[in-house]
Design a protein around this motif. Structure first.
Motif, PDB file in Angstrom:
ATOM      1  N   THR A  84     -40.940  13.992 -28.035  1.00  0.00           N
ATOM      2  CA  THR A  84     -39.665  13.796 -27.333  1.00  0.00           C
ATOM      3  C   THR A  84     -39.396  12.305 -27.242  1.00  0.00           C
ATOM      4  O   THR A  84     -40.329  11.486 -27.194  1.00  0.00           O
ATOM      5  N   GLU A  85     -38.121  11.949 -27.228  1.00  0.00           N
ATOM      6  CA  GLU A  85     -37.787  10.529 -27.111  1.00  0.00           C
ATOM      7  C   GLU A  85     -38.112  10.007 -25.718  1.00  0.00           C
ATOM      8  O   GLU A  85     -38.386   8.816 -25.548  1.00  0.00           O
ATOM      9  N   SER A 109     -38.060  13.585 -33.680  1.00  0.00           N
ATOM     10  CA  SER A 109     -36.891  13.797 -32.825  1.00  0.00           C
ATOM     11  C   SER A 109     -35.601  13.442 -33.544  1.00  0.00           C
ATOM     12  O   SER A 109     -34.589  14.143 -33.428  1.00  0.00           O
ATOM     13  N   LEU A 110     -35.621  12.339 -34.305  1.00  0.00           N
ATOM     14  CA  LEU A 110     -34.413  11.922 -35.018  1.00  0.00           C
ATOM     15  C   LEU A 110     -34.044  12.914 -36.119  1.00  0.00           C
ATOM     16  O   LEU A 110     -32.863  13.223 -36.322  1.00  0.00           O
ATOM     17  N   ARG A 137     -32.506  15.940 -34.468  1.00  0.00           N
ATOM     18  CA  ARG A 137     -31.188  15.672 -33.902  1.00  0.00           C
ATOM     19  C   ARG A 137     -30.131  15.492 -34.991  1.00  0.00           C
ATOM     20  O   ARG A 137     -29.042  16.051 -34.917  1.00  0.00           O
ATOM     21  N   HIS A 138     -30.463  14.730 -36.022  1.00  0.00           N
ATOM     22  CA  HIS A 138     -29.473  14.417 -37.055  1.00  0.00           C
ATOM     23  C   HIS A 138     -29.520  15.382 -38.237  1.00  0.00           C
ATOM     24  O   HIS A 138     -28.684  15.298 -39.136  1.00  0.00           O
ATOM     25  N   LYS A 139     -30.553  16.257 -38.262  1.00  0.00           N
ATOM     26  CA  LYS A 139     -30.666  17.306 -39.288  1.00  0.00           C
ATOM     27  C   LYS A 139     -30.709  16.732 -40.692  1.00  0.00           C
ATOM     28  O   LYS A 139     -30.062  17.238 -41.622  1.00  0.00           O
TER      29      LYS A 139
END
Length: 244
Positions: A42-43, A52-53, A56-58
């Motif tokens: 987790t960030e 996480s990135l 989030r950005h797929k």
């Protein structure tokens, strides 16, 4: 990759580590930092991190050295790519972690190949699950012979009545190329090649021991998944001797 100090690990769609493998030194470092199966990226806890990135950005993410938030991982390089199911839903990520000195875009290419293989395997399992469900729907009490194949033409189902009509063994046929199926294998192979239906195609089963000929009518069709991708073929045939 022999001799290269890397660790590859897999997370679920929430960023929780499921499994990792690779260089023992890097694995030991990860464990000292608290990264082990069951721990979630987790960030809030880990700051800027590739997992996480990517979730989030797929999309693929590369973090090298100072790209990381925490100082204790600034000597590392992380490459992460999410993987999806056949509906496009992200199921998790695959990551390569190594030292920043070993950083190279080759790792992203390598991961892309791995993810392609994973997604193909997931798709195959999903298709096989659907084929098994279809097999369950096919009742062995029906007076219709049923043959089912996968997209590669391997026989995945041959019901009781098909055995009775052809006098061929289901056990001996399962997993075999459909071309090896006597009488009607070529019909199904053509369906897989042309993706066209066959209707009321006649063929004759000969029982030389009892001097009996059984005239059958065959109907077949390609089988598609929900994205219109070919996943196999279905053939049905019945005894039409008395009708001719």
């Amino acid at each position: 990759m022999n001799g290269t100090p890397i660790v590859m690990f897999v997370t679920d769609a929430n960023g929780t580590i499921l499994e990792y493998t690779g260089d023992e030194t890097v694995k030991s470092m990860m464990q000292q930092l608290g990264f082990r199966p069951g721990v979630r990226f987790t960030e809030e806890c880990n700051g800027t991190n590739a997992v996480s990135l990517a979730l989030r950005h797929k999309c693929p993410i590369k973090l090298v050295g100072m790209d990381h938030y925490h100082e204790f991982v600034r000597r590392s390089a992380c490459f992460t790519i999410p993987f999806r199911n056949d509906l496009g839903t992200i199921l998790g990520t695959i990551t390569i972690m190594t030292s920043s000195e070993q950083s190279h875009d080759l790792f992203i290419t390598l991961l892309g190949t791995v993810v392609d293989s994973v997604e193909r395997e997931l798709l195959l399992r999903q298709q096989n699950k659907k084929l098994k469900l279809l097999n369950q729907i096919i009742s062995d009490t029906t007076r219709i012979g049923i043959v089912l194949t996968d997209v590669d033409g391997r026989i995945t189902e041959f019901n009781n009545y098909a055995e009775k009509l052809t006098r061929l063994s289901r056990i001996n046929l399962l997993g075999k190329p459909v071309q090896e199926l006597k009488y009607l294998g070529n019909f199904i192979a053509q369906i897989l090649t042309t993706c066209e239906k066959k209707e009321d195609t006649e063929f004759v089963i000969e029982d030389s021991e009892n001097s009996v000929k059984t005239v059958c009518l065959f109907n077949g069709m390609p089988v598609y998944d929900e994205r219109n991708g070919l996943i196999g073929a279905l053939g049905k045939f019945h005894d039409a001797t008395d009708a001719i």
